[in-house]
Design a protein around this motif. Sequence first.
Motif: not given
Length: 209
Positions: A169-177, A184-197
């Motif tokens: 879900a995080y990866l799909v949402a990041a790609n859509l964003r 490219a910086q719009s991906l940052a929140a998704g990457q942080r969420a994945c790393r935290r998980l």
Amino acid sequence: MPESVDGRRVRGDRTRRRSARAAADLATLDGFDAVSIARVAEMTGSSASGILTVFDNRESVHLAAVAYAREHFVAEVISPAWVKPPGISRLSQIVDNWFGYVANRSLTGGCFMVASTMDLGAKQGPVADAVREMRAQWLALIEGELRVDRRPSKASDEVVARTVFQLDAYLVAANLRLRSTGEAQSLAAGQRACRRLLAELKRADPPPR
């Protein structure tokens, strides 16, 4: 004569690969309905007849696009992570590689797998099947890394299933964003969420036996 035959083969292979890449790129932007022989010819500077010397028809171009995208994805996202030990460490590197692959616009529309799944997910046919197989292999890879050093149990199965879903879900949402903002910086929140998980999961895991 052999040199002439070899030369034609080299040119044919070059045309095939260039066309497959162009088709994959176009599919990430406008979907497979937009991937025609004429559009691929225009993008590659070839003629439609030249494209048809190496492909039987439009569907074979689409299948070549999926095959190219899969090969490219493995090279960019998965293979570089194989130096890491299996499990959460390797999966964390794979996920980081995915964000780099998307941010660098290896394909203009971002992640081919996300874009093509959304485009063809409810459709039937060889191309849709090839996309579904690519996605199934990706999810199976994530699940496999999450199962390293885990004892099979109902609780373990639930953790793995939930984490696969969340990461996906995080990866799909990041790609859509990325598609909606173009930044490219719009991906940052998704990457942080994945790393935290994954960091939380690693802390919660018992040490290997």
